[in-house]
Motif scaffolding. Sequence first.
Motif, PDB file in Angstrom:
ATOM      1  N   GLU A  76       0.846  -1.039  -0.103  1.00 45.58           N
ATOM      2  CA  GLU A  76       0.166   0.321   0.137  1.00 45.58           C
ATOM      3  C   GLU A  76       1.350   1.256  -0.268  1.00 45.58           C
ATOM      4  O   GLU A  76       0.986   2.361  -0.743  1.00 45.58           O
ATOM      5  N   GLN A  77       2.190   0.803   0.268  1.00 50.11           N
ATOM      6  CA  GLN A  77       2.416   2.228   1.138  1.00 50.11           C
ATOM      7  C   GLN A  77       3.857   2.278  -0.259  1.00 50.11           C
ATOM      8  O   GLN A  77       3.642   4.267  -1.029  1.00 50.11           O
ATOM      9  N   GLN A 103       1.705   3.886  -3.268  1.00 52.88           N
ATOM     10  CA  GLN A 103       1.505   5.339  -2.463  1.00 52.88           C
ATOM     11  C   GLN A 103       2.930   6.775  -3.263  1.00 52.88           C
ATOM     12  O   GLN A 103       1.974   7.144  -3.879  1.00 52.88           O
ATOM     13  N   HIS A 155       2.500   9.097  -6.450  1.00 50.79           N
ATOM     14  CA  HIS A 155       2.985  10.519  -5.619  1.00 50.79           C
ATOM     15  C   HIS A 155       4.146  10.850  -5.235  1.00 50.79           C
ATOM     16  O   HIS A 155       4.185  11.986  -5.091  1.00 50.79           O
TER      17      HIS A 155
END
Length: 250
Positions: free
Chosen positions: A234-235, A238, A242
């Motif tokens: 998940e990180q 991200q 981003h």
Amino acid sequence: MKLPRIVRILAISGLLTLVACSAEAETPNAKQLHDKLQQLLPGRDITSVSPSPMKGVYEVVVGGHQIIYTDAKGDYVLLGEMIDMKNKVSLTQARAAELSRTDFAKLPFDQSFKEVRGDGSRKLAVFSDPDCPFCKRLENDSLAGVTNVTIYTFLFPLNIHQDAERKSRLLWCATDRDAAWRDWMDHGKLPENKGDCENPIQRNLALGDKLGITGTPALVFANGRMVSGAIPKEQLEQLLSHGGPDQSMQ
């Protein structure tokens, strides 16, 4: 909210006995403080000395990447994270991310092998050791199912793994390097060759030293931010989307 361990007090090179810094110390001359610390830490490059947001405590950058803190006289040193409690942000992590930023486009990609997934629009460079269990976790868990990404893998054998350099040579000398990497990561199978082709392994180690990489896996994102470790999927998603790590406290 779970707070990280804010400050760890450790001796540096056996030279200093460490206690809490005095908030009332006199304002130093930055050059004098720099020179004193350089004498106390021979062989370590004191890159910069500057006031921190905490009164009487100064940020010291060592070797271009490591952050430590000192009192105004350079008599005591602290290792650990400085936390902005109001904004719930690790100032140390934010500063470390700034120091480790690199120009992604200028990485020597000819020293890596490339895997393109989907449209390959997102970019990621990974410095990886074939015998590092966390590198296998990154490959088999964090990167599993991640698509629309181009992954550049830089073989980076650590000296703590005695057979990692040999395996790196075998992997680099494979006809299909990416397929050989997948066979090793997924099935523990090495390619059958002598490992005697020209390879970039020593250049990769020198590059990692320049970038401040001390462990694997080390991930470099397209905006130049570097993150260490087998971070959760998940990180990773991200950061790919981003471009930079979230420094807020969890």
